[in-house]
Design an enzyme around this catalytic site. Structure first.
Site, mmCIF file in Angstrom:
data_model
loop_
_atom_site.group_PDB
_atom_site.id
_atom_site.type_symbol
_atom_site.label_atom_id
_atom_site.label_comp_id
_atom_site.label_asym_id
_atom_site.label_seq_id
_atom_site.Cartn_x
_atom_site.Cartn_y
_atom_site.Cartn_z
ATOM 1 N N CYS A 1 0.749 -1.211 -0.091
ATOM 2 C CA CYS A 1 0.029 -0.158 -0.068
ATOM 3 C C CYS A 1 0.914 1.135 -0.087
ATOM 4 O O CYS A 1 1.594 1.403 -0.995
ATOM 5 C CB CYS A 1 -0.904 -0.157 1.173
ATOM 6 S SG CYS A 1 -2.077 1.172 1.247
ATOM 7 N N HIS B 1 -7.750 -4.230 -3.896
ATOM 8 C CA HIS B 1 -6.729 -3.556 -3.003
ATOM 9 C C HIS B 1 -6.488 -4.189 -1.696
ATOM 10 O O HIS B 1 -7.422 -4.619 -0.950
ATOM 11 C CB HIS B 1 -6.963 -2.129 -2.817
ATOM 12 C CG HIS B 1 -5.689 -1.350 -2.103
ATOM 13 N ND1 HIS B 1 -4.853 -0.660 -3.118
ATOM 14 C CD2 HIS B 1 -5.678 -0.970 -0.997
ATOM 15 C CE1 HIS B 1 -4.021 -0.202 -2.524
ATOM 16 N NE2 HIS B 1 -4.461 -0.187 -1.172
ATOM 17 N N ASP C 1 -8.739 -3.623 -8.376
ATOM 18 C CA ASP C 1 -8.493 -2.765 -7.224
ATOM 19 C C ASP C 1 -8.923 -1.221 -7.645
ATOM 20 O O ASP C 1 -8.645 -0.660 -8.552
ATOM 21 C CB ASP C 1 -6.727 -2.537 -7.408
ATOM 22 C CG ASP C 1 -6.123 -1.713 -6.043
ATOM 23 O OD1 ASP C 1 -6.756 -0.766 -5.664
ATOM 24 O OD2 ASP C 1 -5.038 -1.773 -5.678
#
Length: 232
Positions: free
Chosen positions: A123, A202, A171
């Protein structure tokens, strides 16, 4: 897992910060700097550190939010999401890169570290792993769903180390056109791999989140281990 873990302190120009250190059985191996999500060095990141330590690596996960408070650790409910976004937006990326440099130095100084050092980020940490690769601070880098890489492609030509990128096809934070732009930026760089996982969102690697996708996580972990074994 047959690993040993502890927290150590790392000096910086404006203070010191903590880092979670996980050692493999025997205490020796190549080094990995593990770069956190926006939720801090929480249980998930410590689990990942322990996982790679069990795979034979000396892993160090620096607390990159330390200027806002030591060892901030967040979960994944709505309140913690809001706090995580606030912390990420308040974090100076340049200072974070400096902190990563200090962490790499501290990791290389560990008596158990043999050979090269890599970086793995998730991330926000995925974006930082990309910057770490462009900075040449490590010998190899891996970025999972690094949000914002598509806005930093001016640095693509500075990546001269092996780099592996992982994205989920579903995502919502990093759409397919962004992944395509990233892949195109590295078309002429044979040292860069881009992997996209079907049905993955994600955060697909995090089993603490609803977006966890076990198949994608397993495939990505396998791809990462092969990549690291080839370059560390």
């Amino acid at each position: 897992m047959d690993t040993t873990s502890s927290w150590i302190n790392i000096p910086a120009a404006d203070g010191q910060f903590g880092a979670y250190l996980a050692l493999p059985r025997g205490g020796k191996g190549p080094g990995i700097v593990l770069l956190q999500e926006i939720f801090g060095v929480n249980g998930h990141i410590r689990n990942v550190a322990d996982q790679y330590a069990a795979d034979g690596y000396v892993v160090l996960a620096p607390d990159l939010f330390w200027r806002h408070g030591p060892r901030i650790e967040l979960g994944y409910d709505d309140a913690d999401w809001r706090r995580a976004v606030e912390l990420k937006n308040a974090t100076d990326v340049e200072l974070a890169q400096q902190d990563i440099g200090h962490a790499v130095h501290a990791l290389r100084a560990q008596p158990g570290v043999q050979g090269k050092v890599g970086a793995i980020g998730f991330c926000f940490g995925g974006l930082l792993a990309y910057h770490t690769a462009a900075n040449g601070q490590v010998d190899v880098a891996v970025a999972y769903y690094g949000g914002g890489i598509q806005h930093q492609l001016a640095r693509a030509a500075q990546v001269r180390i092996p780099l592996q990128l992982h994205f989920g096809a579903l995502d919502a934070h990093i759409p397919a056109d962004a992944v395509a732009r990233i892949a195109t930026a590295f078309d002429d760089n044979d040292a860069v791999e881009v992997h996209v996982y079907d049905q993955a969102q994600h955060g697909f690697n995090c089993n603490h989140r609803a977006s966890y996708q076990q198949r994608a996580a397993a495939q990505a972990h396998g791809n990462t281990l092969v990549f690291l074994s080839e370059h560390l």
